[in-house]
Design a protein around this motif. Structure first.
Motif, PDB file in Angstrom:
ATOM      1  N   LEU A  74       0.821  -1.215   0.000  1.00 55.24           N
ATOM      2  CA  LEU A  74       0.000   0.000   0.000  1.00 55.24           C
ATOM      3  C   LEU A  74       0.855   1.265   0.000  1.00 55.24           C
ATOM      4  N   VAL A  75       1.922   1.267   0.782  1.00 57.53           N
ATOM      5  CA  VAL A  75       2.803   2.434   0.832  1.00 57.53           C
ATOM      6  C   VAL A  75       3.467   2.659  -0.521  1.00 57.53           C
ATOM      7  N   VAL A  76       3.961   1.603  -1.147  1.00 57.14           N
ATOM      8  CA  VAL A  76       4.594   1.731  -2.467  1.00 57.14           C
ATOM      9  C   VAL A  76       3.577   2.246  -3.485  1.00 57.14           C
ATOM     10  N   LEU A  77       2.348   1.753  -3.418  1.00 54.74           N
ATOM     11  CA  LEU A  77       1.295   2.216  -4.332  1.00 54.74           C
ATOM     12  C   LEU A  77       0.995   3.699  -4.116  1.00 54.74           C
ATOM     13  N   ILE A  78       0.868   4.115  -2.870  1.00 60.67           N
ATOM     14  CA  ILE A  78       0.583   5.524  -2.579  1.00 60.67           C
ATOM     15  C   ILE A  78       1.729   6.418  -3.043  1.00 60.67           C
ATOM     16  N   ILE A  79       2.958   6.004  -2.768  1.00 61.82           N
ATOM     17  CA  ILE A  79       4.118   6.790  -3.193  1.00 61.82           C
ATOM     18  C   ILE A  79       4.176   6.875  -4.716  1.00 61.82           C
ATOM     19  N   TRP A  80       3.877   5.772  -5.390  1.00 62.95           N
ATOM     20  CA  TRP A  80       3.869   5.772  -6.852  1.00 62.95           C
ATOM     21  C   TRP A  80       2.812   6.737  -7.377  1.00 62.95           C
ATOM     22  N   LEU A  81       1.618   6.743  -6.774  1.00 61.68           N
ATOM     23  CA  LEU A  81       0.561   7.663  -7.212  1.00 61.68           C
ATOM     24  C   LEU A  81       0.961   9.116  -6.998  1.00 61.68           C
ATOM     25  N   ILE A  82       1.587   9.405  -5.861  1.00 62.60           N
ATOM     26  CA  ILE A  82       2.044  10.776  -5.587  1.00 62.60           C
ATOM     27  C   ILE A  82       3.105  11.193  -6.596  1.00 62.60           C
ATOM     28  N   ASP A  83       4.082  10.313  -6.833  1.00 63.99           N
ATOM     29  CA  ASP A  83       5.155  10.624  -7.779  1.00 63.99           C
ATOM     30  C   ASP A  83       4.614  10.770  -9.204  1.00 63.99           C
ATOM     31  N   ARG A  84       3.637   9.940  -9.564  1.00 59.31           N
ATOM     32  CA  ARG A  84       3.038  10.033 -10.899  1.00 59.31           C
ATOM     33  C   ARG A  84       2.319  11.366 -11.074  1.00 59.31           C
ATOM     34  N   LYS A  85       1.594  11.797 -10.038  1.00 55.00           N
ATOM     35  CA  LYS A  85       0.899  13.080 -10.116  1.00 55.00           C
ATOM     36  C   LYS A  85       1.904  14.222 -10.246  1.00 55.00           C
ATOM     37  N   THR A  86       2.979  14.156  -9.477  1.00 63.28           N
ATOM     38  CA  THR A  86       4.017  15.181  -9.559  1.00 63.28           C
ATOM     39  C   THR A  86       4.637  15.216 -10.948  1.00 63.28           C
ATOM     40  N   ALA A  87       4.948  14.044 -11.500  1.00 62.17           N
ATOM     41  CA  ALA A  87       5.534  13.976 -12.846  1.00 62.17           C
ATOM     42  C   ALA A  87       4.568  14.523 -13.887  1.00 62.17           C
ATOM     43  N   ASN A  88       3.291  14.203 -13.773  1.00 63.20           N
ATOM     44  CA  ASN A  88       2.297  14.730 -14.715  1.00 63.20           C
ATOM     45  C   ASN A  88       2.191  16.245 -14.626  1.00 63.20           C
ATOM     46  N   ASP A  89       2.230  16.786 -13.404  1.00 64.68           N
ATOM     47  CA  ASP A  89       2.180  18.241 -13.227  1.00 64.68           C
ATOM     48  C   ASP A  89       3.397  18.909 -13.857  1.00 64.68           C
ATOM     49  N   ILE A  90       4.568  18.324 -13.658  1.00 63.08           N
ATOM     50  CA  ILE A  90       5.791  18.872 -14.254  1.00 63.08           C
ATOM     51  C   ILE A  90       5.724  18.811 -15.770  1.00 63.08           C
ATOM     52  N   ASN A  91       5.245  17.701 -16.299  1.00 60.35           N
ATOM     53  CA  ASN A  91       5.126  17.558 -17.753  1.00 60.35           C
ATOM     54  C   ASN A  91       4.151  18.573 -18.340  1.00 60.35           C
ATOM     55  N   LYS A  92       3.044  18.839 -17.641  1.00 61.08           N
ATOM     56  CA  LYS A  92       2.101  19.852 -18.110  1.00 61.08           C
ATOM     57  C   LYS A  92       2.738  21.233 -18.127  1.00 61.08           C
ATOM     58  N   GLN A  93       3.489  21.549 -17.073  1.00 67.27           N
ATOM     59  CA  GLN A  93       4.156  22.846 -17.023  1.00 67.27           C
ATOM     60  C   GLN A  93       5.198  22.971 -18.129  1.00 67.27           C
ATOM     61  N   LEU A  94       5.930  21.909 -18.386  1.00 67.28           N
ATOM     62  CA  LEU A  94       6.912  21.930 -19.467  1.00 67.28           C
ATOM     63  C   LEU A  94       6.238  22.078 -20.825  1.00 67.28           C
ATOM     64  N   GLU A  95       5.127  21.408 -21.005  1.00 71.25           N
ATOM     65  CA  GLU A  95       4.376  21.516 -22.261  1.00 71.25           C
ATOM     66  C   GLU A  95       3.863  22.944 -22.442  1.00 71.25           C
ATOM     67  N   ASN A  96       3.357  23.568 -21.372  1.00 67.56           N
ATOM     68  CA  ASN A  96       2.904  24.944 -21.431  1.00 67.56           C
ATOM     69  C   ASN A  96       4.044  25.892 -21.783  1.00 67.56           C
ATOM     70  N   MET A  97       5.204  25.667 -21.177  1.00 65.90           N
ATOM     71  CA  MET A  97       6.371  26.504 -21.487  1.00 65.90           C
ATOM     72  C   MET A  97       6.777  26.327 -22.941  1.00 65.90           C
ATOM     73  N   ARG A  98       6.709  25.103 -23.447  1.00 65.09           N
ATOM     74  CA  ARG A  98       7.120  24.838 -24.833  1.00 65.09           C
ATOM     75  C   ARG A  98       6.145  25.485 -25.824  1.00 65.09           C
ATOM     76  N   THR A  99       4.848  25.408 -25.529  1.00 64.86           N
ATOM     77  CA  THR A  99       3.875  26.012 -26.432  1.00 64.86           C
ATOM     78  C   THR A  99       3.974  27.530 -26.411  1.00 64.86           C
ATOM     79  N   LYS A 100       4.256  28.121 -25.251  1.00 57.65           N
ATOM     80  CA  LYS A 100       4.409  29.566 -25.159  1.00 57.65           C
ATOM     81  C   LYS A 100       5.651  30.037 -25.920  1.00 57.65           C
TER      82      LYS A 100
END
Length: 140
Positions: A111-137
């Motif tokens: 359960l802990v590994v699953l929760i940590i993976w979900l948190i890290d995945r959300k963080t990575a997705n947020d970073i990728n969205k910000q990078l995509e926004n910077m690239r489009t701008k």
């Protein structure tokens, strides 16, 4: 993993582990009240389990093979530390109770590994969205 990165992950993991222990205790024993003793034991077990993460400390970057080996060592060490602590403080006694505790540790670890993976995945997705926004701008 360097010291500061390891410490920050251990601090985050401590609260996740503690929360999972408390939630599982409440879920598996709904008639039992969460007493001060149970909360302190949960905190103690979370600390003991979290200290096993020191296995991941390294001054240099670990290879993929080294990380897998350390994951196996970590899990075995985690089981030994928690079951031994449970026997020392009298929380469990005997082979059957120790085996049940070991299975609970496995469930909590998953359960802990699953929760940590979900948190890290959300963080990575947020970073990728910000990078995509910077690239489009920049391309506009």
């Amino acid at each position: 993993m360097n010291k500061s990165n390891l410490f920050s992950k251990m601090l985050r993991n401590y609260f996740i582990i503690f929360s999972v222990i408390i939630l599982l205790t409440a879920f598996l024993n709904p008639t039992q009240a969460l007493t001060f003793r149970i909360i302190i034991l949960a905190a103690l077990f979370a600390l003991a389990g979290n200290l096993t993460n020191l296995v991941y400390y390294s001054k240099k970057e670990l290879s993929q093979k080294s990380r897998y080996i350390r994951k196996v060592i970590h899990f075995l060490l985690l089981e030994v530390v928690i079951v031994t602590l449970g026997n020392i403080i009298g929380q469990v006694s005997g082979v059957m109770q120790s085996t049940i505790l070991a299975l609970e540790v496995l469930l909590i670890r998953v359960l802990v590994v699953l929760i940590i993976w979900l948190i890290d995945r959300k963080t990575a997705n947020d970073i990728n969205k910000q990078l995509e926004n910077m690239r489009t701008k920049r391309n506009e």
